[in-house]
Design an enzyme around this catalytic site. Structure first.
Site, mmCIF file in Angstrom:
data_model
loop_
_atom_site.group_PDB
_atom_site.id
_atom_site.type_symbol
_atom_site.label_atom_id
_atom_site.label_comp_id
_atom_site.label_asym_id
_atom_site.label_seq_id
_atom_site.Cartn_x
_atom_site.Cartn_y
_atom_site.Cartn_z
ATOM 1 N N ASP A 1 7.653 2.567 19.807
ATOM 2 C CA ASP A 1 8.825 2.031 20.505
ATOM 3 C C ASP A 1 9.264 3.105 21.505
ATOM 4 O O ASP A 1 8.571 4.114 21.696
ATOM 5 C CB ASP A 1 9.935 1.717 19.474
ATOM 6 C CG ASP A 1 10.830 0.554 19.903
ATOM 7 O OD1 ASP A 1 11.289 0.575 21.066
ATOM 8 O OD2 ASP A 1 11.079 -0.337 19.096
ATOM 9 N N LYS A 21 0.693 4.141 -0.845
ATOM 10 C CA LYS A 21 0.992 3.766 0.540
ATOM 11 C C LYS A 21 1.821 2.491 0.547
ATOM 12 O O LYS A 21 1.438 1.481 -0.040
ATOM 13 C CB LYS A 21 -0.296 3.539 1.328
ATOM 14 C CG LYS A 21 -0.046 3.182 2.799
ATOM 15 C CD LYS A 21 -1.319 3.173 3.606
ATOM 16 C CE LYS A 21 -2.036 1.865 3.611
ATOM 17 N NZ LYS A 21 -1.326 0.766 4.289
ATOM 18 N N ASP A 67 3.637 3.726 5.757
ATOM 19 C CA ASP A 67 2.689 3.326 6.815
ATOM 20 C C ASP A 67 3.306 2.217 7.659
ATOM 21 O O ASP A 67 2.929 1.056 7.560
ATOM 22 C CB ASP A 67 1.383 2.867 6.131
ATOM 23 C CG ASP A 67 0.334 2.368 7.102
ATOM 24 O OD1 ASP A 67 0.360 2.761 8.283
ATOM 25 O OD2 ASP A 67 -0.522 1.570 6.673
ATOM 26 N N ARG A 91 -7.853 -2.687 -1.966
ATOM 27 C CA ARG A 91 -8.410 -3.698 -2.871
ATOM 28 C C ARG A 91 -9.460 -3.217 -3.861
ATOM 29 O O ARG A 91 -9.482 -3.727 -4.993
ATOM 30 C CB ARG A 91 -8.938 -4.876 -2.037
ATOM 31 C CG ARG A 91 -7.797 -5.673 -1.421
ATOM 32 C CD ARG A 91 -8.233 -6.525 -0.263
ATOM 33 N NE ARG A 91 -8.576 -5.702 0.898
ATOM 34 C CZ ARG A 91 -9.014 -6.202 2.060
ATOM 35 N NH1 ARG A 91 -9.164 -7.503 2.191
ATOM 36 N NH2 ARG A 91 -9.278 -5.402 3.068
ATOM 37 N N LYS A 136 3.724 2.677 11.127
ATOM 38 C CA LYS A 136 3.121 2.792 12.472
ATOM 39 C C LYS A 136 4.163 2.528 13.569
ATOM 40 O O LYS A 136 4.043 1.592 14.360
ATOM 41 C CB LYS A 136 1.945 1.824 12.631
ATOM 42 C CG LYS A 136 0.811 2.050 11.640
ATOM 43 C CD LYS A 136 -0.378 1.155 11.970
ATOM 44 C CE LYS A 136 -1.512 1.298 10.986
ATOM 45 N NZ LYS A 136 -1.257 0.690 9.664
ATOM 46 N N THR A 151 -8.720 0.617 14.347
ATOM 47 C CA THR A 151 -10.151 0.428 14.064
ATOM 48 C C THR A 151 -10.561 -1.038 14.243
ATOM 49 O O THR A 151 -11.746 -1.338 14.280
ATOM 50 C CB THR A 151 -10.495 0.888 12.635
ATOM 51 O OG1 THR A 151 -9.579 0.280 11.732
ATOM 52 C CG2 THR A 151 -10.403 2.387 12.501
HETATM 53 O O1 C5P Z 1 -7.817 -3.104 0.704
HETATM 54 P P1 C5P Z 1 -8.259 -2.046 1.667
HETATM 55 O O2 C5P Z 1 -8.921 -0.853 0.994
HETATM 56 O O3 C5P Z 1 -9.098 -2.604 2.788
HETATM 57 O O4 C5P Z 1 -6.881 -1.513 2.282
HETATM 58 C C1 C5P Z 1 -6.844 -0.626 3.328
HETATM 59 C C2 C5P Z 1 -5.420 -0.314 3.688
HETATM 60 O O5 C5P Z 1 -5.430 0.558 4.806
HETATM 61 C C3 C5P Z 1 -4.584 -1.517 4.080
HETATM 62 O O6 C5P Z 1 -3.243 -1.261 3.668
HETATM 63 C C4 C5P Z 1 -4.693 -1.541 5.587
HETATM 64 O O7 C5P Z 1 -3.535 -2.070 6.202
HETATM 65 C C5 C5P Z 1 -4.812 -0.066 5.912
HETATM 66 N N1 C5P Z 1 -5.540 0.246 7.156
HETATM 67 C C6 C5P Z 1 -6.834 -0.172 7.409
HETATM 68 N N2 C5P Z 1 -7.468 0.164 8.583
HETATM 69 C C7 C5P Z 1 -6.845 0.894 9.472
HETATM 70 C C8 C5P Z 1 -5.551 1.339 9.225
HETATM 71 C C9 C5P Z 1 -4.928 0.993 8.035
HETATM 72 O O8 C5P Z 1 -7.455 -0.840 6.601
HETATM 73 N N3 C5P Z 1 -7.481 1.218 10.564
#
Ligand code: C5P
Length: 236
Positions: free
Chosen positions: A66, A34, A61, A213, A63, A120
């Site tokens: 516009d 991603k 990603d 992460r 999003k 979220t």
């Molecule tokens: O590090 P982590 O597992 O929290 O990363 C989650 C990824 O998903 C990040 O790139 C974050 O921007 C994305 N994301 C999220 N929650 C959402 C939509 C996207 O954590 N509702």
């Protein structure tokens, strides 16, 4: 691609070289990648091309949200780049999502187009402040139906906790992509508030899992990814 890995690794890195150093740990057999706003703003389309040349499929990603004409053009360009998946905000409404679908078609039509419903990060208080009546789940379902059932998008980005409710509204074919995933031993870490393990999220009905992460900050990202992949291989 004959395999269809259910893990999408979020390559949240500030520049191309650190992103490429991270991606060297992975194989396209086990994951997709991603590219989000941070990396794309820093490195542009060339990072997507470089990931493609390494054999990875990419979820772009960005999003988009516009006016319809602008989103249509952005989706056409992304689709022309050959990304596997891209996304828009459902809050842009029907005309914008229909224009996005048209843009993907103009660009070749192969990219999956999904929508973000309610972020979220938004809770009841945030809705109340905006003067939006109803609960977060009411908005997720309403915007999810508009995106998938009415506008013909391929699916949604959503919380794994919303998946079961959305599946009953949208059926089995919708592509539901869920972030907020933490392997059991890491549950409760980082800034994700409400997490699920990979196996739980698939059991709930997620199609694909976005994981950042827990994999990218691990001492050994490759073995962490392989362990999660092996856990999921046992899921139907
Ligand atoms: O590090 P982590 O597992 O929290 O990363 C989650 C990824 O998903 C990040 O790139 C974050 O921007 C994305 N994301 C999220 N929650 C959402 C939509 C996207 O954590 N509702």
């Amino acid at each position: 691609m004959t395999h269809d890995p259910r893990i999408i690794v979020a390559i949240d890195r500030p520049d191309a070289s650190s992103a490429l150093a991270l991606v060297r740990h992975f194989s396209p057999e086990y994951c997709r990648l991603k590219v989000g706003k941070e990396l794309f703003t820093a490195a542009g389309p060339s990072i997507v091309e470089q990931f493609h040349s390494l054999g990875f499929e990419v979820f772009l990603d960005l999003k988009f949200h516009d006016i319809p004409n602008t989103v249509q053009a952005a989706c056409r360009v992304a689709s022309t780049m050959g990304v596997w998946m891209l996304n828009v905000h459902a809050a842009g409404g029907r005309a914008m999502m229909e224009a996005a679908r048209e843009g993907v078609q103009q660009g070749g039509g192969a990219s999956l187009l999904i929508a973000v419903t309610l972020l979220t990060s938004m809770n009841q208080q945030a809705l109340d402040e905006l003067g939006m009546p109803g609960s977060p789940m009411d908005w997720v379902k309403r915007w999810g139906q508009l995106a998938v059932t009415d506008c013909g998008l391929d699916g949604l980005v959503c919380s794994a906790r919303e998946v079961a409710g959305l599946r009953s509204e949208l059926g089995q074919s919708a592509c539901l992509v869920t972030p907020g995933i933490r392997p059991t031993e890491q549950a409760g870490q980082d800034d994700q508030q409400r997490v699920m393990t990979p196996v739980q999220a698939i059991a709930e009905g997620s199609s694909y899992l976005v994981i950042g992460r827990p994999i990218t900050a691990a001492a050994n990202p490759a073995s962490t990814l392989e362990r999660i992949h092996a856990d999921l291989a046992a899921c139907p």
